[in-house]
Design an enzyme around this catalytic site. Sequence first.
Site, short mmCIF file in Angstrom:
data_model
loop_
_atom_site.label_atom_id
_atom_site.label_comp_id
_atom_site.label_asym_id
_atom_site.label_seq_id
_atom_site.Cartn_x
_atom_site.Cartn_y
_atom_site.Cartn_z
N HIS A 203 0.79 -1.23 0.00
CA HIS A 203 0.00 0.00 0.00
C HIS A 203 0.82 1.28 0.00
O HIS A 203 0.28 2.36 -0.22
CB HIS A 203 -0.95 0.04 1.20
CG HIS A 203 -0.28 0.45 2.47
ND1 HIS A 203 0.44 -0.43 3.25
CD2 HIS A 203 -0.17 1.65 3.08
CE1 HIS A 203 0.94 0.20 4.27
NE2 HIS A 203 0.60 1.47 4.21
C1 UD1 Z 1 -1.70 6.03 5.53
C2 UD1 Z 1 -0.39 6.53 6.11
C3 UD1 Z 1 0.62 5.41 6.22
C4 UD1 Z 1 0.03 4.18 6.89
C5 UD1 Z 1 -1.27 3.80 6.19
C6 UD1 Z 1 -1.94 2.60 6.83
C7 UD1 Z 1 0.09 8.90 5.57
C8 UD1 Z 1 0.91 9.81 4.77
N1 UD1 Z 1 0.20 7.59 5.27
O1 UD1 Z 1 -1.49 5.72 4.16
O2 UD1 Z 1 1.71 5.88 6.99
O3 UD1 Z 1 0.94 3.10 6.80
O4 UD1 Z 1 -2.16 4.91 6.24
O5 UD1 Z 1 -2.98 2.09 6.02
O6 UD1 Z 1 -0.64 9.33 6.45
N2 UD1 Z 1 -8.78 5.19 0.93
C9 UD1 Z 1 -10.04 4.65 0.77
N3 UD1 Z 1 -10.73 4.27 1.89
C10 UD1 Z 1 -10.22 4.41 3.15
C11 UD1 Z 1 -8.95 4.98 3.28
C12 UD1 Z 1 -8.23 5.35 2.17
O7 UD1 Z 1 -10.54 4.50 -0.34
O8 UD1 Z 1 -10.90 4.07 4.12
C13 UD1 Z 1 -8.02 5.63 -0.24
C14 UD1 Z 1 -7.98 7.13 -0.33
O9 UD1 Z 1 -8.98 7.61 -1.10
C15 UD1 Z 1 -6.62 7.44 -0.92
C16 UD1 Z 1 -5.80 6.23 -0.59
O10 UD1 Z 1 -6.67 5.21 -0.12
O11 UD1 Z 1 -6.73 7.57 -2.32
C17 UD1 Z 1 -4.71 6.49 0.41
O12 UD1 Z 1 -5.20 7.02 1.62
P1 UD1 Z 1 -4.25 7.92 2.53
O13 UD1 Z 1 -5.09 8.65 3.48
O14 UD1 Z 1 -3.32 8.69 1.67
O15 UD1 Z 1 -3.43 6.94 3.38
P2 UD1 Z 1 -2.75 5.52 3.21
O16 UD1 Z 1 -2.20 5.22 1.88
O17 UD1 Z 1 -3.70 4.54 3.79
#
Ligand code: UD1
Length: 350
Positions: A203
């Site tokens: 991820h």
């Molecule tokens: C975040 C943390 C990372 C941690 C991870 C655990 C930061 C910079 N990164 O990354 O350190 O290891 O969480 O999972 O804070 N999304 C969904 N549904 C959700 C959550 C996210 O669809 O419930 C999608 C979002 O739309 C986005 C992507 O996933 O496009 C990434 O979400 P983001 O908030 O950037 O965090 P993570 O990649 O999960």
Amino acid sequence: MKLVSVVGARPQFIKASPLSRELRLRHQEILVHTGQHYDHGMSDVFFEELGIPAPEYHLGIGSATHGAQTGAMLAAVEAVLQKESPEAVIVYGDTNSTLAGALAAAKLHLPVAHVEAGLRSFNRRMPEEINRVLTDHLSTWLFAPSEVARRQLAQEGISRGVHVVGDLMVDALRLHGARAAARPEALTRHGLGAGAYYLATVHRAENTDDADTLRRILGALGALDKPVALPLHPRTQKRVAELGIKIDGNVRVLAPQGYLDMLALQRGAACILTDSGGIQKEAYHLRVPCVTLRDETEWVETVAAGWNTMAGAEPERILAAVARRAGPDAPHPDLYGDGMTARRIVEILA
Ligand code: UD1
């Protein structure tokens, strides 16, 4: 004492579970959920399974660019802190929610307690590295999981307020591990037999943003000699769809798993391949060999102990690391504490 804890992403819910429980025995905790993770499978299931109290505030911030997401959280957490006037603010790990919580508190002259302080990948291209360095430098209490973390803080001139307390994920394993062990259906519902599959997660932005990197990793999983269970983070799901990547038949794509099913899947795996920080440690505690799909790790002790191998995103390195993984009888020193980290943190804060 009256404290505000800020959480927002999956690994923070797991760490908050033992600490909230311990704090609420004698103190008042106000839990703030930023909304960084919002899907049922990324958020609610953890509150339900781990018995975490419902957040007093849900900020509903959700996804956006780093600046927009962190900025929106900063403003919203500040409003909560002004209303509640806590004595201190607790933040966990290295996400955008961590930095926003710490910065909002520090600007209001509220002391910050950082759980999982002192970890470094020394790679400033990772958003997590920026978040952890800045949070450490804003914090009054720095709860480090290991001596290595303490030394890394000392190298940056931080020694005041540093306490080596171990890792709350060990507390969480102690609290909930037995329930996870009693869940054979976590494997059988996906047609998996104990010891006869690999478990993988991908991820990190560094692995999902670049199309070639993601293709190489998924290609390596497809070339392994056993079925691979791949619970896919929404970020990775989206990239796979955008790029039209076809995932090989021996890789079984699963929805994001709850904490208990994920532990059960880890326990039953012959080897775990991951770019997650928390899973590297859980694999170690469950005595399952781990191959890390990155070029550096914050959890260097698991590598030194011989149970974790860094393999980056190169298929040949990944396949070779899986083939040479640690055997069940390899030495297994105790790392990251005894499962009493929550109690230690609350005593120090009190
Ligand atoms: C975040 C943390 C990372 C941690 C991870 C655990 C930061 C910079 N990164 O990354 O350190 O290891 O969480 O999972 O804070 N999304 C969904 N549904 C959700 C959550 C996210 O669809 O419930 C999608 C979002 O739309 C986005 C992507 O996933 O496009 C990434 O979400 P983001 O908030 O950037 O965090 P993570 O990649 O999960």
